[in-house]
Design a protein around this motif. Structure first.
Motif, PDB file in Angstrom:
ATOM      1  N   GLU A  45       0.870  -1.354   0.079  1.00  0.00           N
ATOM      2  CA  GLU A  45       0.075  -0.014  -0.104  1.00  0.00           C
ATOM      3  C   GLU A  45       0.816   1.254   0.077  1.00  0.00           C
ATOM      4  O   GLU A  45       0.247   2.170  -0.379  1.00  0.00           O
ATOM      5  N   PHE A  46       2.271   1.096   0.436  1.00  0.00           N
ATOM      6  CA  PHE A  46       2.940   2.582   0.551  1.00  0.00           C
ATOM      7  C   PHE A  46       4.382   1.850   0.040  1.00  0.00           C
ATOM      8  O   PHE A  46       4.980   0.962   0.648  1.00  0.00           O
ATOM      9  N   LEU A  47       4.743   2.682  -1.003  1.00  0.00           N
ATOM     10  CA  LEU A  47       6.110   2.285  -1.524  1.00  0.00           C
ATOM     11  C   LEU A  47       6.923   3.675  -1.668  1.00  0.00           C
ATOM     12  O   LEU A  47       6.683   4.579  -2.055  1.00  0.00           O
ATOM     13  N   SER A  48       8.042   3.351  -1.124  1.00  0.00           N
ATOM     14  CA  SER A  48       9.024   4.808  -0.997  1.00  0.00           C
ATOM     15  C   SER A  48      10.381   4.450  -1.550  1.00  0.00           C
ATOM     16  O   SER A  48      11.155   3.449  -1.200  1.00  0.00           O
ATOM     17  N   MET A  49      10.713   5.049  -3.044  1.00  0.00           N
ATOM     18  CA  MET A  49      11.914   4.999  -3.591  1.00  0.00           C
ATOM     19  C   MET A  49      12.471   6.172  -3.865  1.00  0.00           C
ATOM     20  O   MET A  49      12.962   6.726  -4.890  1.00  0.00           O
ATOM     21  N   ALA A  50      13.058   6.920  -2.555  1.00  0.00           N
ATOM     22  CA  ALA A  50      13.452   8.344  -2.803  1.00  0.00           C
ATOM     23  C   ALA A  50      14.892   8.419  -2.860  1.00  0.00           C
ATOM     24  O   ALA A  50      15.610   7.613  -2.177  1.00  0.00           O
ATOM     25  N   ASN A  51      15.382   8.985  -3.777  1.00  0.00           N
ATOM     26  CA  ASN A  51      17.085   9.235  -3.899  1.00  0.00           C
ATOM     27  C   ASN A  51      17.461   7.895  -4.084  1.00  0.00           C
ATOM     28  O   ASN A  51      18.634   7.391  -3.480  1.00  0.00           O
ATOM     29  N   VAL A  52      17.177   7.282  -5.132  1.00  0.00           N
ATOM     30  CA  VAL A  52      17.737   6.006  -5.635  1.00  0.00           C
ATOM     31  C   VAL A  52      18.302   5.900  -7.048  1.00  0.00           C
ATOM     32  O   VAL A  52      18.513   5.023  -7.683  1.00  0.00           O
ATOM     33  N   LEU A  63       0.662  -3.195  -8.940  1.00  0.00           N
ATOM     34  CA  LEU A  63       0.705  -3.125  -7.478  1.00  0.00           C
ATOM     35  C   LEU A  63      -0.873  -2.547  -7.359  1.00  0.00           C
ATOM     36  O   LEU A  63      -1.179  -1.193  -7.181  1.00  0.00           O
ATOM     37  N   ASN A  64      -1.825  -3.138  -7.439  1.00  0.00           N
ATOM     38  CA  ASN A  64      -3.183  -2.563  -7.544  1.00  0.00           C
ATOM     39  C   ASN A  64      -3.740  -2.198  -6.318  1.00  0.00           C
ATOM     40  O   ASN A  64      -4.459  -1.209  -6.059  1.00  0.00           O
ATOM     41  N   LYS A  65      -3.006  -2.337  -4.878  1.00  0.00           N
ATOM     42  CA  LYS A  65      -3.544  -1.871  -3.809  1.00  0.00           C
ATOM     43  C   LYS A  65      -2.392  -0.804  -3.097  1.00  0.00           C
ATOM     44  O   LYS A  65      -2.893  -0.094  -2.298  1.00  0.00           O
ATOM     45  N   LEU A  66      -1.743  -0.083  -4.110  1.00  0.00           N
ATOM     46  CA  LEU A  66      -0.578   0.958  -3.931  1.00  0.00           C
ATOM     47  C   LEU A  66      -1.531   2.070  -4.016  1.00  0.00           C
ATOM     48  O   LEU A  66      -2.195   2.409  -4.718  1.00  0.00           O
ATOM     49  N   ARG A  67      -1.363   2.712  -2.585  1.00  0.00           N
ATOM     50  CA  ARG A  67      -2.147   4.159  -2.293  1.00  0.00           C
ATOM     51  C   ARG A  67      -1.237   5.353  -2.483  1.00  0.00           C
ATOM     52  O   ARG A  67      -1.221   6.215  -2.925  1.00  0.00           O
ATOM     53  N   LYS A  68       0.257   4.907  -1.894  1.00  0.00           N
ATOM     54  CA  LYS A  68       1.132   6.040  -1.750  1.00  0.00           C
ATOM     55  C   LYS A  68       2.332   5.595  -2.386  1.00  0.00           C
ATOM     56  O   LYS A  68       2.977   4.676  -2.138  1.00  0.00           O
ATOM     57  N   LEU A  69       3.035   6.620  -3.464  1.00  0.00           N
ATOM     58  CA  LEU A  69       4.166   6.363  -3.947  1.00  0.00           C
ATOM     59  C   LEU A  69       5.202   7.519  -4.008  1.00  0.00           C
ATOM     60  O   LEU A  69       4.975   8.509  -4.269  1.00  0.00           O
ATOM     61  N   GLU A  70       6.277   7.271  -3.318  1.00  0.00           N
ATOM     62  CA  GLU A  70       7.309   8.296  -2.948  1.00  0.00           C
ATOM     63  C   GLU A  70       8.586   8.205  -4.029  1.00  0.00           C
ATOM     64  O   GLU A  70       9.074   7.077  -4.072  1.00  0.00           O
ATOM     65  N   LEU A  71       8.479   9.205  -5.004  1.00  0.00           N
ATOM     66  CA  LEU A  71       9.798   9.033  -6.019  1.00  0.00           C
ATOM     67  C   LEU A  71      10.539  10.333  -6.141  1.00  0.00           C
ATOM     68  O   LEU A  71      11.109  10.727  -7.066  1.00  0.00           O
ATOM     69  N   SER A  72      10.637  10.988  -4.962  1.00  0.00           N
ATOM     70  CA  SER A  72      11.350  12.181  -4.691  1.00  0.00           C
ATOM     71  C   SER A  72      12.911  12.123  -4.986  1.00  0.00           C
ATOM     72  O   SER A  72      13.478  11.184  -4.678  1.00  0.00           O
ATOM     73  N   ASP A  73      13.551  13.111  -5.620  1.00  0.00           N
ATOM     74  CA  ASP A  73      14.865  13.287  -5.703  1.00  0.00           C
ATOM     75  C   ASP A  73      15.676  12.092  -6.580  1.00  0.00           C
ATOM     76  O   ASP A  73      16.514  11.648  -6.423  1.00  0.00           O
ATOM     77  N   ASN A  74      14.718  11.927  -7.667  1.00  0.00           N
ATOM     78  CA  ASN A  74      15.423  10.786  -8.608  1.00  0.00           C
ATOM     79  C   ASN A  74      15.773  11.679 -10.153  1.00  0.00           C
ATOM     80  O   ASN A  74      15.768  13.159 -10.097  1.00  0.00           O
ATOM     81  N   ILE A  75      15.908  11.009 -10.986  1.00  0.00           N
ATOM     82  CA  ILE A  75      16.097  11.380 -12.452  1.00  0.00           C
ATOM     83  C   ILE A  75      14.995  11.115 -13.418  1.00  0.00           C
ATOM     84  O   ILE A  75      15.318  11.034 -14.588  1.00  0.00           O
ATOM     85  N   ILE A  76      13.828  11.003 -12.870  1.00  0.00           N
ATOM     86  CA  ILE A  76      12.641  10.823 -13.914  1.00  0.00           C
ATOM     87  C   ILE A  76      12.207  12.141 -14.696  1.00  0.00           C
ATOM     88  O   ILE A  76      12.073  13.086 -14.213  1.00  0.00           O
ATOM     89  N   SER A  77      12.117  11.814 -15.929  1.00  0.00           N
ATOM     90  CA  SER A  77      11.749  12.806 -16.714  1.00  0.00           C
ATOM     91  C   SER A  77      10.472  12.620 -17.751  1.00  0.00           C
ATOM     92  O   SER A  77      10.146  13.336 -18.478  1.00  0.00           O
TER      93      SER A  77
END
Length: 262
Positions: A45-52, A63-77
């Motif tokens: 339900e919660f996945l955090s991949m910050a600064n990876v 991930l059908n039950k995922l509610r919160k996704l943290e993707l801060s400080d990456n290089i996604i464009s």
């Protein structure tokens, strides 16, 4: 540490399907892609991949039950259309500190129908003129952008709310463990004080009685001593009188003898 090893570490001997929260911050993505995360994490339900150093979401599992996704400080464009396909029930998405530059990139998020909060803080897109108005118009399903709604009201922090609920539960537990309320203890203390006062007063009365009886005994003893002293004095006076009478009789007898001799 590589992402795959970090995932194995975070499992802590649990099966992937038992995990509801997974924090992989500050690990390393090989080639900028997700590794070690698969469809077996179906309860997540919660996945955090910050600064990876993540640059692509192409290998994100379903991930059908995922509610919160943290993707801060990456290089996604780009490539955000994967999110609607793999995580259709997202309500919170943090993309702050990435390489997102224009509205067309964000347009792919329109298919996230349950999305309520989006964070693009510190992305180049925030420099666009009328940035906030444009995002709210483009993504009409969201309520909060970068932590504020359209009227600049701050979004509630779900983590703080959870902490407050936890604190309330802790307080209830502490009250239960503490036993009776404070007033009850005070009443008990007051009763104990009253009992002590009564005991003290009884003791005081007892001491007074003992003191009085002792004084009375002393007075009686003094009177007896006085009587003894009086009796002794009377005896001495009687003895003196008798001795005086004896001497007088002796003198009278001597006087009678002298007269006879004459």
């Amino acid at each position: 540490m590589e992402m795959k090893k970090r995932i194995n570490l975070e499992l802590r001997n649990r099966a992937p399907e038992e995990v509801t929260e997974l924090v992989l911050d500050n690990c390393l993505c090989v080639n900028g892609e997700i590794e070690g995360l698969n469809d077996t994490f179906k309860e997540l339900e919660f996945l955090s991949m910050a600064n990876v150093e993540l640059s692509s979401l192409a290998r994100l599992p379903s991930l059908n039950k995922l509610r919160k996704l943290e993707l801060s400080d990456n290089i996604i464009s780009g490539g955000l259309e994967v999110l609607a396909e793999k995580c259709p029930n997202l309500t919170y998405l943090n993309l702050s500190g990435n390489k997102i530059k224009d509205l067309s990139t964000v347009e792919a998020l329109q298919n996230l129908k349950n999305l309520k909060s989006l964070d693009l803080f510190n992305c180049e897109i925030t420099n666009l003129e009328d940035y906030r108005e444009s995002i709210f118009e483009l993504l009409q399903q969201i309520t909060y952008l970068d932590g504020f709604d359209q009227e600049d009201n701050e979004a509630p922090d779900s983590e703080e709310e959870d902490d407050e609920d936890g604190d309330e539960d802790d307080e209830d537990e502490e009250e239960d463990e503490a036993g009776p309320p404070e007033g009850y203890e005070e009443e008990e203390e007051e009763e104990e004080d009253e009992d002590e006062d009564e005991a003290g007063s009884e003791l005081g009365e007892g001491e007074e009685e003992v003191g009085l009886s002792y004084l009375m005994k002393e007075e009686i003893q003094d009177e007896e001593d006085d009587d003894d002293y009086v009796e002794e004095g009377e005896e001495e006076e009687e003895e003196e009188e008798e001795s005086l009478r004896g001497e007088k009789r002796k003198r009278d007898a001597e006087d009678d003898g002298e007269e006879e001799d004459d």
